[in-house]
Design a protein around this motif. Structure first.
Motif, PDB file in Angstrom:
ATOM      1  N   VAL A  26       0.838  -1.207   0.000  1.00 33.67           N
ATOM      2  CA  VAL A  26       0.000   0.000   0.000  1.00 33.67           C
ATOM      3  C   VAL A  26       0.871   1.253   0.000  1.00 33.67           C
ATOM      4  CG1 VAL A  26      -1.662   1.325   1.366  1.00 33.67           C
ATOM      5  CG2 VAL A  26      -1.982  -1.140   1.043  1.00 33.67           C
ATOM      6  N   ALA A  27       1.954   1.231   0.775  1.00 32.48           N
ATOM      7  CA  ALA A  27       2.875   2.372   0.777  1.00 32.48           C
ATOM      8  C   ALA A  27       3.480   2.567  -0.612  1.00 32.48           C
ATOM      9  CB  ALA A  27       3.976   2.158   1.808  1.00 32.48           C
ATOM     10  N   HIS A  28       3.751   1.459  -1.292  1.00 31.60           N
ATOM     11  CA  HIS A  28       4.319   1.558  -2.641  1.00 31.60           C
ATOM     12  C   HIS A  28       3.315   2.163  -3.620  1.00 31.60           C
ATOM     13  CE1 HIS A  28       6.825   0.805  -6.019  1.00 31.60           C
ATOM     14  NE2 HIS A  28       6.077  -0.157  -6.514  1.00 31.60           N
ATOM     15  N   VAL A  29       2.027   1.841  -3.438  1.00 32.51           N
ATOM     16  CA  VAL A  29       1.005   2.479  -4.277  1.00 32.51           C
ATOM     17  C   VAL A  29       1.026   3.994  -4.072  1.00 32.51           C
ATOM     18  CG1 VAL A  29      -1.482   2.733  -4.681  1.00 32.51           C
ATOM     19  CG2 VAL A  29      -0.492   0.453  -4.386  1.00 32.51           C
ATOM     20  N   HIS A  30       1.112   4.425  -2.803  1.00 37.08           N
ATOM     21  CA  HIS A  30       1.149   5.865  -2.523  1.00 37.08           C
ATOM     22  C   HIS A  30       2.390   6.508  -3.152  1.00 37.08           C
ATOM     23  CE1 HIS A  30      -2.341   5.668  -0.090  1.00 37.08           C
ATOM     24  NE2 HIS A  30      -1.788   5.019   0.928  1.00 37.08           N
ATOM     25  N   LEU A  31       3.533   5.834  -3.059  1.00 33.19           N
ATOM     26  CA  LEU A  31       4.747   6.363  -3.667  1.00 33.19           C
ATOM     27  C   LEU A  31       4.581   6.470  -5.184  1.00 33.19           C
ATOM     28  CD1 LEU A  31       7.751   7.181  -3.600  1.00 33.19           C
ATOM     29  CD2 LEU A  31       8.312   4.731  -3.705  1.00 33.19           C
ATOM     30  N   SER A  32       4.024   5.432  -5.793  1.00 32.19           N
ATOM     31  CA  SER A  32       3.832   5.436  -7.243  1.00 32.19           C
ATOM     32  C   SER A  32       2.899   6.562  -7.671  1.00 32.19           C
ATOM     33  CB  SER A  32       3.275   4.080  -7.701  1.00 32.19           C
ATOM     34  OG  SER A  32       4.156   3.027  -7.370  1.00 32.19           O
ATOM     35  N   GLU A  33       1.822   6.766  -6.892  1.00 29.22           N
ATOM     36  CA  GLU A  33       0.890   7.840  -7.213  1.00 29.22           C
ATOM     37  C   GLU A  33       1.560   9.210  -7.066  1.00 29.22           C
ATOM     38  OE1 GLU A  33      -2.329   7.836  -8.288  1.00 29.22           O
ATOM     39  OE2 GLU A  33      -2.199   5.674  -8.594  1.00 29.22           O
ATOM     40  N   HIS A  34       2.402   9.362  -6.046  1.00 27.01           N
ATOM     41  CA  HIS A  34       3.112  10.623  -5.851  1.00 27.01           C
ATOM     42  C   HIS A  34       4.039  10.901  -7.031  1.00 27.01           C
ATOM     43  CE1 HIS A  34       5.401  13.839  -3.950  1.00 27.01           C
ATOM     44  NE2 HIS A  34       6.513  13.162  -4.213  1.00 27.01           N
ATOM     45  N   MET A  35       4.791   9.897  -7.455  1.00 26.34           N
ATOM     46  CA  MET A  35       5.688  10.077  -8.576  1.00 26.34           C
ATOM     47  C   MET A  35       4.916  10.362  -9.864  1.00 26.34           C
ATOM     48  SD  MET A  35       8.707  10.063  -7.499  1.00 26.34           S
ATOM     49  CE  MET A  35       9.775   9.537  -6.162  1.00 26.34           C
ATOM     50  N   LEU A  36       3.777   9.714 -10.021  1.00 28.96           N
ATOM     51  CA  LEU A  36       2.949   9.968 -11.195  1.00 28.96           C
ATOM     52  C   LEU A  36       2.485  11.418 -11.233  1.00 28.96           C
ATOM     53  CD1 LEU A  36       1.389   9.003 -13.689  1.00 28.96           C
ATOM     54  CD2 LEU A  36      -0.424   8.215 -12.151  1.00 28.96           C
ATOM     55  N   ALA A  37       2.086  11.935 -10.071  1.00 27.21           N
ATOM     56  CA  ALA A  37       1.659  13.333 -10.015  1.00 27.21           C
ATOM     57  C   ALA A  37       2.800  14.273 -10.401  1.00 27.21           C
ATOM     58  CB  ALA A  37       1.149  13.671  -8.615  1.00 27.21           C
ATOM     59  N   GLN A  38       4.018  13.931  -9.981  1.00 27.92           N
ATOM     60  CA  GLN A  38       5.164  14.768 -10.317  1.00 27.92           C
ATOM     61  C   GLN A  38       5.523  14.688 -11.795  1.00 27.92           C
ATOM     62  OE1 GLN A  38       6.215  16.767  -7.927  1.00 27.92           O
ATOM     63  NE2 GLN A  38       4.783  15.726  -6.565  1.00 27.92           N
ATOM     64  N   ALA A  39       5.057  13.640 -12.473  1.00 26.70           N
ATOM     65  CA  ALA A  39       5.449  13.425 -13.867  1.00 26.70           C
ATOM     66  C   ALA A  39       4.565  14.154 -14.860  1.00 26.70           C
ATOM     67  CB  ALA A  39       5.443  11.923 -14.172  1.00 26.70           C
ATOM     68  N   HIS A  40       3.552  14.862 -14.373  1.00 30.32           N
ATOM     69  CA  HIS A  40       2.677  15.590 -15.296  1.00 30.32           C
ATOM     70  C   HIS A  40       3.493  16.557 -16.147  1.00 30.32           C
ATOM     71  CE1 HIS A  40      -0.673  17.712 -16.958  1.00 30.32           C
ATOM     72  NE2 HIS A  40      -0.277  18.858 -16.426  1.00 30.32           N
ATOM     73  N   SER A  44      -0.966  -0.949  -8.027  1.00 28.17           N
ATOM     74  CA  SER A  44      -2.336  -1.073  -7.529  1.00 28.17           C
ATOM     75  C   SER A  44      -2.901  -2.459  -7.775  1.00 28.17           C
ATOM     76  CB  SER A  44      -3.228  -0.022  -8.195  1.00 28.17           C
ATOM     77  OG  SER A  44      -2.988   1.255  -7.662  1.00 28.17           O
ATOM     78  N   GLY A  45      -2.554  -3.060  -8.914  1.00 32.12           N
ATOM     79  CA  GLY A  45      -3.031  -4.414  -9.194  1.00 32.12           C
ATOM     80  C   GLY A  45      -2.524  -5.409  -8.167  1.00 32.12           C
ATOM     81  N   PHE A  46      -1.264  -5.263  -7.744  1.00 29.95           N
ATOM     82  CA  PHE A  46      -0.729  -6.183  -6.738  1.00 29.95           C
ATOM     83  C   PHE A  46      -1.374  -5.937  -5.377  1.00 29.95           C
ATOM     84  CE2 PHE A  46       2.721  -7.339  -3.655  1.00 29.95           C
ATOM     85  CZ  PHE A  46       2.557  -8.713  -3.789  1.00 29.95           C
ATOM     86  N   ALA A  47      -1.591  -4.675  -5.027  1.00 26.16           N
ATOM     87  CA  ALA A  47      -2.279  -4.377  -3.765  1.00 26.16           C
ATOM     88  C   ALA A  47      -3.676  -4.986  -3.770  1.00 26.16           C
ATOM     89  CB  ALA A  47      -2.337  -2.866  -3.538  1.00 26.16           C
TER      90      ALA A  47
END
Length: 442
Positions: free
Chosen positions: A172-186, A202-205
């Protein structure tokens, strides 16, 4: 603004107002939003969905409740992606078509669909100050997506030997990290790759939550995985996540009707010229859904398509996100599951033997297959072997604290209440120990 020729804008479903309507199952607002986006009058809308204009007027004004079947029908006619719609935790029951989609179901739908999965990272980042976005870009580069995907890969490998309870916090923490990085990649060239990485996380979570028996959270993460795959613009990843959600709804949430709809949506995305591995796998998921609704002929046809695709000479070097080729042995495993669902035990046992199942590398998945094979033996009258397999599966489920496995063994025992053999008593002792905490003897 209305689109020319009635074409829906690609970002319609992620617009805040539409996302909110989807998240609360506000079908009046969804229908009105589609009508406005297409530039239709209410008369145009009525003709498109083949209902009277007076009925349409009552619906969009909140004066007409909808049955579950009507919502499915309207979604199909209007092009609303089916994976964004969910009405309850179980399949439609007898008489359920006469009930409207009430506020209780809307609250359930709201829990099932995370608004964050529908509101894109683009919108969140666009609202941030330009300086903050520019600073964020400095922490995203060409290595970020591969680093995130390697973390997910490591977690997946650990899943074979670790209880989901131990892996969930980091996943779950990794999902949050991935989402944070995605937001920065805009606004960077890395946005698509990071969307794909976030989808995998998210699929693994979702998989882990399903193993823990938390279907609500599993559904939320699966839908996030679908949304991120669609953002990535990677067709096969989109299909993989839609198919995974279809398998979850069919087999775990026990809603094969919804599973079928999701498979059909995935098939439309996949197209006719996709890699045989993808086509064989999706056909097998479809076969399970058909078997779940009791449509034996359709299930057999789907398995036949899977066998033909698996046997094609081009079925080598599976495309990402598949890791292994979907070969004839894997199709045989699904044919066995279809046989169990359709109460054809002898066909199921032959197919299990052909698939050399259950000997999956993942002990928890192997235990799931053992329960299915136990059901086939029980239906064929081989009670001792059935309960032996179920007891082995339960021991694995207890060792890994897998509610997915334990729940299936409990369901197996409820389906076969009559046996009073020693093996049945042993299984009952194990099940009792789960409640009392007293270890079963032997």
């Amino acid at each position: 603004m209305p689109q020319p020729d009635g074409v829906l804008p690609p970002d319609l479903w992620t617009r805040p107002r539409m996302a909110s309507a989807l998240a609360t199952c506000d079908m009046a607002s969804v229908i009105e939003g589609v009508r406005t986006a297409r530039g239709w009058s209410q008369g145009d809308l009525a003709r498109a969905i083949d209902y009277s204009q007076s009925w349409v007027s009552r619906v969009v004004n909140g004066q007409q409740s909808l049955t579950i079947s009507q919502v499915h029908d309207l979604a199909r006619r209007l092009g609303v992606p089916l994976h964004l719609l969910r009405f309850g935790d179980g399949p439609p029951r007898a008489g359920s078509a006469e009930k409207g989609v009430d506020t209780t179901r809307r609250r359930d739908f709201g829990r099932a669909v995370a608004a964050s999965a529908l509101l894109t990272a683009t919108a969140a980042t666009a609202a941030a100050p330009a300086g903050a976005r520019a600073a964020g870009h400095r922490c995203v580069n060409e290595t970020t997506a591969s680093a995130l995907r390697s973390i997910t890969g490591g977690q997946r490998r650990m899943d074979a030997d670790s209880p989901a309870r131990h892996l969930l916090p980091s996943a779950v923490a990794h999902v949050h990290l991935s989402e944070h990085m995605l937001a920065q990649a805009h606004g960077t060239p890395f946005h698509s790759d990071l969307s794909a990485a976030a989808s995998e996380a998210s699929g693994f979570a979702a998989w882990l939550h399903a193993d823990r028996g938390d279907t609500g959270s599993a559904r939320t993460y699966y839908r996030t995985a679908v949304a991120r795959a669609r953002q990535a613009g990677t067709r096969l990843l989109d299909v993989y996540m839609l198919g995974s959600l279809a398998a979850f709804e069919t087999d775990t949430a026990q809603d094969p009707h919804l599973g079928l709809g999701l498979v059909q949506e995935a098939g439309h995305v996949l197209g006719a010229s996709a890699h045989p591995t993808a086509r064989a796998w999706l056909a097998c998921v479809e076969a399970l859904a058909h078997a779940g609704v009791g449509d034996g002929p359709a299930a057999v046809r789907a398995i036949g398509r899977a066998e033909r695709e698996a046997a094609r000479s081009a079925n080598t070097d599976p495309p990402w996100p598949w890791v292994f080729a979907f070969d004839e042995a894997k199709v045989a495993g699904y044919r066995a599951l279809v046989g169990v669902r359709l109460s054809r035990p002898h066909d199921a046992r032959r197919a299990f033997a052909e698939a050399c199942a259950p000997r999956a590398a993942n002990a928890k998945q192997s235990a799931v297959l053992q329960v299915e094979l136990a059901s086939a033996h029980a239906e064929a009258g081989d009670v001792d072997e059935a309960f032996r397999l179920a007891r082995e599966a339960l021991a694995t489920g207890m060792r890994f604290e897998s509610e997915r496995v334990i729940g299936r063994v409990r369901s197996f025992r409820r389906r076969y209440p009559r046996p009073r053999t020693r093996c049945a008593a042993d299984l009952d002792e194990q099940l009792t120990s789960l409640v009392t905490g007293v270890t079963a003897s032997g």
